[in-house]
Write a protein that holds these residues in place. Structure first.
Motif, PDB file in Angstrom:
ATOM      1  N   HIS A 183      -9.928  -8.428  -1.158  1.00 44.34           N
ATOM      2  CA  HIS A 183      -9.559  -7.108  -0.221  1.00 44.34           C
ATOM      3  C   HIS A 183     -10.352  -5.650  -0.289  1.00 44.34           C
ATOM      4  O   HIS A 183     -11.360  -5.757  -0.782  1.00 44.34           O
ATOM      5  CB  HIS A 183      -8.158  -6.866  -0.213  1.00 44.34           C
ATOM      6  CG  HIS A 183      -7.150  -5.995   0.591  1.00 44.34           C
ATOM      7  ND1 HIS A 183      -7.590  -4.761   1.032  1.00 44.34           N
ATOM      8  CD2 HIS A 183      -5.648  -5.985   1.152  1.00 44.34           C
ATOM      9  CE1 HIS A 183      -6.628  -3.600   1.627  1.00 44.34           C
ATOM     10  NE2 HIS A 183      -5.905  -4.854   1.848  1.00 44.34           N
TER      11      HIS A 183
ATOM     12  N   ALA B   5      -5.432 -13.353  -3.459  1.00 42.87           N
ATOM     13  CA  ALA B   5      -4.769 -12.446  -2.081  1.00 42.87           C
ATOM     14  C   ALA B   5      -5.653 -11.826  -1.779  1.00 42.87           C
ATOM     15  O   ALA B   5      -6.200 -10.869  -1.346  1.00 42.87           O
ATOM     16  CB  ALA B   5      -3.314 -12.645  -1.806  1.00 42.87           C
ATOM     17  N   LEU B   6      -5.814 -10.762  -3.082  1.00 34.48           N
ATOM     18  CA  LEU B   6      -6.395  -9.228  -3.242  1.00 34.48           C
ATOM     19  C   LEU B   6      -8.330  -9.317  -3.400  1.00 34.48           C
ATOM     20  O   LEU B   6      -8.419  -7.786  -3.697  1.00 34.48           O
ATOM     21  CB  LEU B   6      -5.527  -8.968  -4.170  1.00 34.48           C
ATOM     22  CG  LEU B   6      -4.332  -8.505  -3.600  1.00 34.48           C
ATOM     23  CD1 LEU B   6      -3.349  -6.590  -4.156  1.00 34.48           C
ATOM     24  CD2 LEU B   6      -3.695  -7.961  -2.534  1.00 34.48           C
TER      25      LEU B   6
ATOM     26  N   SER C 268       5.186 -14.280  -0.926  1.00 35.81           N
ATOM     27  CA  SER C 268       4.075 -13.322   0.738  1.00 35.81           C
ATOM     28  C   SER C 268       4.762 -12.512   0.993  1.00 35.81           C
ATOM     29  O   SER C 268       4.235 -11.802   1.316  1.00 35.81           O
ATOM     30  CB  SER C 268       4.825 -14.829   1.526  1.00 35.81           C
ATOM     31  OG  SER C 268       5.757 -14.965   1.781  1.00 35.81           O
TER      32      SER C 268
ATOM     33  N   LEU D 120      -1.868  -0.380   1.027  1.00 36.87           N
ATOM     34  CA  LEU D 120      -3.396  -0.457   1.724  1.00 36.87           C
ATOM     35  C   LEU D 120      -3.790   0.165   2.344  1.00 36.87           C
ATOM     36  O   LEU D 120      -4.935   0.350   1.884  1.00 36.87           O
ATOM     37  CB  LEU D 120      -3.945  -1.894   0.279  1.00 36.87           C
ATOM     38  CG  LEU D 120      -3.692  -2.578  -0.687  1.00 36.87           C
ATOM     39  CD1 LEU D 120      -4.057  -3.969  -1.270  1.00 36.87           C
ATOM     40  CD2 LEU D 120      -4.594  -1.237  -2.531  1.00 36.87           C
ATOM     41  N   GLU D 121      -3.338  -0.183   3.295  1.00 39.20           N
ATOM     42  CA  GLU D 121      -2.910   0.066   4.695  1.00 39.20           C
ATOM     43  C   GLU D 121      -3.960   1.500   4.513  1.00 39.20           C
ATOM     44  O   GLU D 121      -3.407   2.660   3.937  1.00 39.20           O
ATOM     45  CB  GLU D 121      -2.973   0.010   5.640  1.00 39.20           C
ATOM     46  CG  GLU D 121      -2.242  -1.819   6.213  1.00 39.20           C
ATOM     47  CD  GLU D 121      -1.339  -2.153   6.879  1.00 39.20           C
ATOM     48  OE1 GLU D 121      -0.157  -0.795   7.788  1.00 39.20           O
ATOM     49  OE2 GLU D 121      -1.483  -3.123   7.276  1.00 39.20           O
TER      50      GLU D 121
ATOM     51  N   ILE E   9       3.245 -10.014  -1.285  1.00 40.34           N
ATOM     52  CA  ILE E   9       1.495 -10.122  -1.194  1.00 40.34           C
ATOM     53  C   ILE E   9       1.978  -9.075   0.511  1.00 40.34           C
ATOM     54  O   ILE E   9       0.812  -7.653   0.419  1.00 40.34           O
ATOM     55  CB  ILE E   9       0.910 -10.836  -0.414  1.00 40.34           C
ATOM     56  CG1 ILE E   9       0.789 -12.162  -1.797  1.00 40.34           C
ATOM     57  CG2 ILE E   9      -0.329 -11.055   0.230  1.00 40.34           C
ATOM     58  CD1 ILE E   9       0.302 -13.674  -1.618  1.00 40.34           C
ATOM     59  N   ALA E  10       2.580  -9.188   1.196  1.00 32.57           N
ATOM     60  CA  ALA E  10       3.053  -8.037   2.556  1.00 32.57           C
ATOM     61  C   ALA E  10       3.449  -6.964   2.158  1.00 32.57           C
ATOM     62  O   ALA E  10       1.937  -5.877   2.951  1.00 32.57           O
ATOM     63  CB  ALA E  10       3.581  -9.230   3.507  1.00 32.57           C
ATOM     64  N   ASP E  11       3.596  -6.712   0.712  1.00 33.30           N
ATOM     65  CA  ASP E  11       4.095  -5.643   0.308  1.00 33.30           C
ATOM     66  C   ASP E  11       3.400  -4.365   0.060  1.00 33.30           C
ATOM     67  O   ASP E  11       2.828  -3.599  -0.157  1.00 33.30           O
ATOM     68  CB  ASP E  11       5.237  -5.293  -0.205  1.00 33.30           C
ATOM     69  CG  ASP E  11       6.022  -3.551  -1.259  1.00 33.30           C
ATOM     70  OD1 ASP E  11       5.554  -2.808   0.319  1.00 33.30           O
ATOM     71  OD2 ASP E  11       5.677  -3.907  -1.948  1.00 33.30           O
ATOM     72  N   LEU E  12       1.762  -5.275  -0.423  1.00 28.53           N
ATOM     73  CA  LEU E  12       0.986  -5.024  -1.102  1.00 28.53           C
ATOM     74  C   LEU E  12      -0.467  -4.710  -0.715  1.00 28.53           C
ATOM     75  O   LEU E  12      -0.631  -3.050  -0.125  1.00 28.53           O
ATOM     76  CB  LEU E  12       0.477  -5.719  -2.296  1.00 28.53           C
ATOM     77  CG  LEU E  12       1.039  -6.084  -4.214  1.00 28.53           C
ATOM     78  CD1 LEU E  12       0.355  -6.890  -4.057  1.00 28.53           C
ATOM     79  CD2 LEU E  12       0.241  -4.689  -4.102  1.00 28.53           C
ATOM     80  N   GLU E  13      -0.142  -5.452   0.592  1.00 31.59           N
ATOM     81  CA  GLU E  13      -1.416  -5.140   2.391  1.00 31.59           C
ATOM     82  C   GLU E  13      -0.856  -4.220   2.424  1.00 31.59           C
ATOM     83  O   GLU E  13      -2.027  -3.202   3.386  1.00 31.59           O
ATOM     84  CB  GLU E  13      -1.346  -6.428   2.849  1.00 31.59           C
ATOM     85  CG  GLU E  13      -2.239  -7.148   2.023  1.00 31.59           C
ATOM     86  CD  GLU E  13      -1.791  -8.951   2.741  1.00 31.59           C
ATOM     87  OE1 GLU E  13      -2.704  -9.806   2.168  1.00 31.59           O
ATOM     88  OE2 GLU E  13      -1.247  -9.323   3.635  1.00 31.59           O
ATOM     89  N   GLN E  14       0.368  -3.565   2.792  1.00 36.09           N
ATOM     90  CA  GLN E  14       0.988  -2.458   4.017  1.00 36.09           C
ATOM     91  C   GLN E  14       0.853  -1.519   2.866  1.00 36.09           C
ATOM     92  O   GLN E  14       0.323  -0.318   3.573  1.00 36.09           O
ATOM     93  CB  GLN E  14       2.116  -2.922   4.455  1.00 36.09           C
ATOM     94  CG  GLN E  14       3.636  -2.627   3.402  1.00 36.09           C
ATOM     95  CD  GLN E  14       3.942  -1.012   3.020  1.00 36.09           C
ATOM     96  OE1 GLN E  14       3.141  -0.378   3.310  1.00 36.09           O
ATOM     97  NE2 GLN E  14       4.341  -1.445   1.261  1.00 36.09           N
TER      98      GLN E  14
END
Length: 381
Positions: free
Chosen positions: A275, A271-272, A369, A379-380, A372-377
């Motif tokens: 990114h 997923a990353l 999931s 990295l915003e 992944i959502a925790d990492l994505e937020q």
């Protein structure tokens, strides 16, 4: 003749080799806190035990399970992974030469570079993943031990264990492998030619972040192994009975925890890897990882629950991302059921070979999931 039936490692560890309470037939053996054991009138020990510093009944099951999992000849528990590792080096002789990789568990690397010299042991550090550098570092007649950690913490370079074993045999040295991250569920170094396997059992073997423990497993119970036994007993680097009992409690779920963490780690890496906020994902399960072929050849059923991400924007950005995570807890250690994040360079300090933009992730058994959502937020921008 009835064919002997064998069981897979998953069954072996879940059953704990079938050990039970000898008196009441409980499927979980009890805890034996006694530090000493009665002698016969003639001075003998009918139980085979003298003092708990040498052997406690609660060591028997986890040591037997580890021996079977690693397919070795014998195992010893220790009070920590560091005490287990250091004991191997203390069993060497003054003047012996050791070779180890540049990227490895930082505390042990630091011990080798500083305190080991006081024991008369000199260590050469070679680049991870470079067999030619390993061969060039050998000192004929002096090199007695090759120490390998693979996958290597925290860059997760994977070395060819069989290749290292061949070099060890060619110079009359032993090969010891830190198998903490892969565990015997994914990799069995003794089958690939290693002589000794070390585990920081605090990590995956226990798996619940509540026990400090270490272990060694040997391919052959020889004179060197006897030296290790003596040093362990003389130095008192042993676990308490309750800690040994907790370790066995954790080991029963080793296979399902390791496989779930491996599945989650691969999903996160995939997923990353594209990114925009990530400069590089370091995980041997990715086909583009430079050691993927080696990892695939010696790791079965997964590539482990550890990966690192190099955050675009450098050290300050990496620290910011770590601070924004909510499910990943900012803490040292790895291998528990919960996911952890750590900025390794700041932990290791001066002299670290770890990039300053690197965050180490110990992936737990939560829903992938959510992680992944925790990492994505985090990295915003």
């Amino acid at each position: 003749m009835k064919k002997e039936r064998t069981v897979r490692p998953e069954t072996l560890v879940a059953q704990g080799l079938g050990h039970m309470d000898s008196e009441f037939k409980g499927i979980i053996p009890g805890i034996f806190p006694s530090t000493t054991f009665e002698r016969d009138v003639d001075g003998g020990y009918p139980s085979g035990r003298v003092y708990t510093r040498d052997q406690n009944p609660n060591y028997d099951q986890p040591e037997a399970v580890l021996t079977a999992l690693e397919k070795g000849a014998d195992s010893f528990l220790f009070s920590s992974g560091m005490s287990a590792a250091v004991t191997v080096f203390q069993a060497l002789r003054p003047g012996d030469h050791v070779i180890a990789p540049k990227v490895m568990y930082w505390s042990l690397r630091n011990w080798l570079a500083t305190y080991a010299t006081e024991w008369g042991i000199e260590t050469s550090f070679v680049d991870n993943g470079d067999l030619d550098a390993l061969k060039a570092a050998v000192r004929p007649g002096q090199t007695r031990l090759l120490w390998l950690e693979t996958p290597a913490n925290p860059t997760w370079v994977v070395d060819d264990i069989a290749g290292w074993a061949e070099v060890a045999r060619s110079c009359g040295a032993r090969l010891a492998v830190d198998n903490t991250v892969a565990t015997p569920i994914l990799t069995r170094p003794l089958e690939l030619g290693a002589d000794i396997v070390m585990h920081s059992a605090t990590k995956y073997l226990n798996g619940h972040s509540d026990v400090l423990a270490g272990a060694l497993v040997t391919r052959q119970a020889d004179e060197f192994w006897d030296r290790i036994r003596t040093i362990r007993a003389a130095g008192g680097a042993v676990m308490g009975p309750f800690e040994a009992w907790l370790l066995m409690r954790g080991m029963r779920t080793l296979s399902i925890r390791v496989r779930q963490a491996s599945t989650n780690a691969l999903k996160i890496a995939e997923a990353l890897k594209t990114h925009a906020g990530i400069a590089e994902v370091l995980y041997p399960g990715l086909p583009e990882h430079k050691n993927h072929a080696v990892a695939a050849s010696q790791m079965t059923g997964g590539f482990g629950g550890m990966l690192s991400i190099r955050v675009a924007g450098g050290e300050a950005r990496a620290m910011n991302v770590a601070g924004r995570l909510t499910l990943f807890k900012r803490a040292t250690s790895l291998g528990g059921v919960e996911s952890l994040v750590e900025h390794r360079a700041s932990i290791e300090g001066a002299g670290t070979p770890c990039p300053t933009d690197l965050l180490r992730l110990s992936v737990g058994i939560e829903d992938a999931s959510d992680l992944i959502a925790d990492l994505e937020q985090a990295l915003e921008e």
